[in-house]
Design an enzyme around this catalytic site. Structure first.
Site, mmCIF file in Angstrom:
data_model
loop_
_atom_site.group_PDB
_atom_site.id
_atom_site.type_symbol
_atom_site.label_atom_id
_atom_site.label_comp_id
_atom_site.label_asym_id
_atom_site.label_seq_id
_atom_site.Cartn_x
_atom_site.Cartn_y
_atom_site.Cartn_z
ATOM 1 C CG HIS A 30 -1.864 1.168 1.206
ATOM 2 N ND1 HIS A 30 -2.777 1.359 0.183
ATOM 3 C CD2 HIS A 30 -2.047 2.210 2.066
ATOM 4 C CE1 HIS A 30 -3.469 2.457 0.419
ATOM 5 N NE2 HIS A 30 -3.036 2.998 1.549
ATOM 6 C CG HIS A 42 -3.037 6.509 2.471
ATOM 7 N ND1 HIS A 42 -3.769 5.398 2.798
ATOM 8 C CD2 HIS A 42 -2.989 7.264 3.607
ATOM 9 C CE1 HIS A 42 -4.143 5.453 4.074
ATOM 10 N NE2 HIS A 42 -3.677 6.584 4.583
ATOM 11 C CB CYS A 153 -2.705 2.972 -3.098
ATOM 12 S SG CYS A 153 -1.919 1.334 -3.141
#
Length: 263
Positions: A30, A42, A153
Site C-alpha cells: 500500500h 494515500h 494507491c
C-alpha cells in the site's frame, strides 16, 4: 537497498517522499505520500461506494488500519465525502507493517534487477513542494474512482511525485504492482511453447524471467511514450472527475490544507 524492497527508518523519510508498506505477508503493498508532521496522504477504495458497482478494488487494497478515531492525531482518517483520498498518521498508515521508500530515477539495470514491481521507477521525481501540493489538492478534490489495474494507491503516489498521466486508458495504469500481476502470467503463457524446444527447465525459467522483467520495464512510466505532464488543477478537465465547482472548492480549502499538515 535490496532486490525485494527498500526498507527505511522513520527518521530517514522526508516530506514529499513516496512510501509504502507490505500487506498480507508481502502479497501486495500500500502506497502513499508522506506530507510531514507524521502524516500520510494515500488513496483507498471509497467506503461510500455502492458495493454492487462491480469494482474488484476492495479485495485488492483494503486498508483496514484507517481508524474511526485516533488518540494521537484528531484529524487522522480525514477524507472528503465520496472520496478515496485520505489523510492518516504514519502509524495508522503502516498498521503493523514496516516502512519502505519508493525509489525514483533508477537506472534500467537496477529496475530490471528488482524481483517485485511497485518498488521503483526510472522516472524522476518533482520537487517535494510540488509533490505535497498535488497530494493535498487531491485530498480535497479526490482522485477519481479506484481501479485495481488503472487507478490504485500506487498510481496516486506516482502521479503526486511526477505529475505524469497516461493517455491510453485501455491499458495498464502507472502501477508497477499491476504490471507485475499482468506480466508474470503473460510471460508464463508466452514461454510455454519453449518447453518443446528447450529440454532444460532452467532455460525455460530463464527466458520466462527475462520476459517478465521486460514486460515490467516496458510499462514503467519512465520509458512509456503514452504519458503527458498534467497539472493537478487540470485533472478534472483531462479525466472528467470534477465539476464546475472544483476550482472554487480548491481555493476555499487551500488554507485548511496547510493547517492539516501543521497540526
Amino acid at each position: 537497498m535490496g532486490l525485494l524492497t527498500n526498507r527505511v527508518e522513520r527518521s530517514e523519510i522526508r516530506p514529499g517522499d513516496h512510501i509504502y508498506t507490505w500487506r498480507a505477508v508481502f502479497t501486495y503493498s500500500h502506497h502513499g505520500i508522506f506530507v510531514g508532521g507524521s502524516k500520510v496522504v494515500h488513496f483507498t477504495p471509497d467506503r461510500n461506494r455502492d458495493p454492487n458497482s462491480g469494482t474488484p478494488s476492495d479485495s485488492y487494497d483494503v486498508v483496514s488500519s484507517i481508524p474511526s478515531s485516533c488518540s494521537i492525531f484528531p484529524d487522522c482518517g480525514f477524507r472528503q465525502p465520496n472520496s478515496g483520498v485520505v489523510l492518516t498518521c504514519l502509524d495508522c498508515f503502516l498498521g503493523k507493517g514496516s516502512l519502505y521508500s519508493f525509489e525514483y530515477g533508477v537506472t534500467p539495470s537496477v529496475f530490471l534487477t528488482k524481483v517485485r514491481g511497485g518498488t521503483c521507477t526510472t522516472a524522476t521525481s518533482d520537487p517535494p513542494e510540488a509533490v505535497i501540493h498535488r497530494a493535498m489538492y487531491l485530498l480535497q478534490n479526490g482522485f477519481g474512482n479506484y481501479d485495481v489495474f488503472q487507478n490504485n494507491c500506487e498510481d496516486f503516489a506516482l502521479y503526486c511525485k511526477t505529475g505524469l498521466l497516461i493517455i491510453d486508458k485501455s491499458g495498464v495504469g502507472r502501477s508497477g504492482q499491476a504490471s507485475s500481476a499482468i506480466g508474470a502470467p503473460l510471460a508464463a503463457i508466452l514461454s510455454s511453447p519453449l518447453k518443446l524446444l528447450m529440454p532444460s527447465p532452467v532455460g525455460v525459467a530463464t527466458v520466462t524471467a527475462g520476459m517478465y522483467c521486460m514486460s515490467r520495464y516496458a510499462t514503467d512510466i519512465g520509458v512509456r511514450t503514452d504519458v503527458i505532464k498534467v497539472a493537478v488543477e487540470d485533472l478534472d478537465m483531462n479525466l472528467g472527475w470534477g465539476d464546475d465547482g472544483t476550482e472554487e472548492v480548491a481555493e476555499d480549502n487551500d488554507a485548511s490544507n496547510r493547517q492539516i499538515v501543521r497540526s
